[in-house]
Design an enzyme around this catalytic site. Structure first.
Site, PDB file in Angstrom:
ATOM      1  CG  ASP A  73      -9.930  -0.105   4.803  1.00 14.38           C
ATOM      2  OD1 ASP A  73      -9.700  -0.388   3.609  1.00 14.38           O
ATOM      3  OD2 ASP A  73      -9.211  -0.475   5.749  1.00 14.38           O
ATOM      4  CD  GLN A 130      -3.581  -4.540   6.500  1.00 14.92           C
ATOM      5  OE1 GLN A 130      -3.414  -3.591   5.750  1.00 14.92           O
ATOM      6  NE2 GLN A 130      -4.290  -5.606   6.155  1.00 14.92           N
ATOM      7  CE  LYS A 152      -3.869  -2.398   2.085  1.00 15.91           C
ATOM      8  NZ  LYS A 152      -4.534  -2.857   3.297  1.00 15.91           N
TER       9      LYS A 152
END
Ligand code: NAD
Length: 302
Positions: free
Chosen positions: A126, A103, A59
């Site tokens: 997200d 994460q 990422k």
């Protein structure tokens, strides 16, 4: 005369994601020129989960390649809930940070829902915050989880208008199945959500013009479950047991690819289908967040 076997078109998610990332790069450069700052994504990794380390690294690299600033926060597995929440609060207030990604999975003892709830919904790139799930559900502008949004992009690129098509989504998770069903409904498909308790799953799948498989079971969807000509999106990422020629184990999807190829109209391969879309859409969501924070219209075509 032998019967002709139809071979499905391969939906190349890797190539689509590369194109999307190039468009994001151009739009990020224009944003930086207009605002004298780069769009910024903060990625928080707690603990030393090997797969998570790889994802976080990928990422950060993708951000830099697209002209998006990446702020990495790697914390030890012993981090307390209070410390993690303090960091999230700090990132919520940081004007350089447009998107925040924590994460998952978090180490045992840390409450994932509490951490997601602490993220400013307008930085939740997200799309996991309940506020964003609610916004998607009622049709308000927010952030949509990256994987299902990437699947929708591939479907619309391949099929154009989805109006009136029968879609079956297998899996009802909050991060893939449910938002996927919502997106397809909003795109005017007629949607069925199938899951572990669905009766006669092969029959249900056989009705579908569009099949999205998000289960986590290697090769579960067989060729004879698929309506001839259907478009198949395989979200599953399953690692098989190591073999001599694949010592790390081969990656396969939830769909039996070989069988599906002979029946479907089009299918995403694993790897190289949905997977590359997830990071590309994360960059897209970060770029959109940056525009919203700067009071600018989001760029077209991304
Ligand atoms: P999950 O475990 O949260 O959900 C799985 C779903 O499958 C559940 O809703 C369950 O009801 C359903 N299910 C389980 N067994 C079933 C059965 N026998 N028949 C029908 N349905 C059944 O998983 P998830 O997070 O939604 O992920 C699903 C898959 O997608 C996994 O393989 C995951 O690795 C993959 N994934 C890929 C990406 C990507 O970037 N490509 C992103 C997220 C998830």
């Amino acid at each position: 005369m032998g019967e002709t076997v139809t071979t499905a078109a391969r939906i190349d998610g890797k190539a689509f994601a590369e194109g999307l990332r190039a468009r994001i790069g151009a739009a990020a450069a224009a944003f930086t020129q207009a605002t004298a700052r780069r769009p910024g994504l903060a990625v928080v990794l707690v603990g030393d989960d090997a797969a998570s380390q790889v994802y976080v690294g990928a990422k950060a690299k993708a951000c830099e390649a697209a002209g998006i600033a990446s702020f990495e926060h790697r914390l030890p597995a012993t981090t307390s809930a209070a410390e993690l929440l303090t960091l999230v609060e700090r990132l919520n207030r940081d004007p350089e940070v447009d998107g925040i990604l924590v994460q998952l999975p978090l180490p045992q003892g840390l409450d994932e829902q509490a951490v997601i709830a602490a993220i400013d919904p307008d930085k939740d790139v997200d799309g996991f915050h309940v506020i964003n799930a609610g916004r998607l559900s009622v049709g308000q502008e927010g952030f949509v989880p990256c994987t299902p949004l990437g699947c929708l992009m591939l479907l619309q690129d391949h099929l154009g208008d989805l109006s009136g098509l029968d879609a079956v989504v297998i899996g009802r998770s909050n991060i893939v199945g449910k938002p996927m069903a919502q997106l397809l409904t909003d795109a005017n498909a007629t949607v069925t959500i199938a899951h572990s308790r669905t009766k006669n799953l092969p029959e249900v799948v056989r009705r579908a013009d569009i099949v999205v498989a998000a289960v986590g079971r290697p090769g579960m969807v067989r060729g004879d479950w698929i309506k001839p000509g259907a478009t198949v999106i395989d979200v599953g990422i399953n690692r098989l047991a190591p073999t001599e020629d694949k010592p790390k184990g081969r990656l396969v999807g939830d769909v039996h690819y070989g069988e599906a190829l002979a029946v479907a109209g089009a299918i995403t391969p694993v790897p190289g289908g949905v997977g590359p879309m997830t990071i590309a859409v994360l960059l897209r969501n970060t770029l959109v967040a940056a525009h919203r924070h700067a009071g600018l219209d989001a760029p077209e075509g991304i």
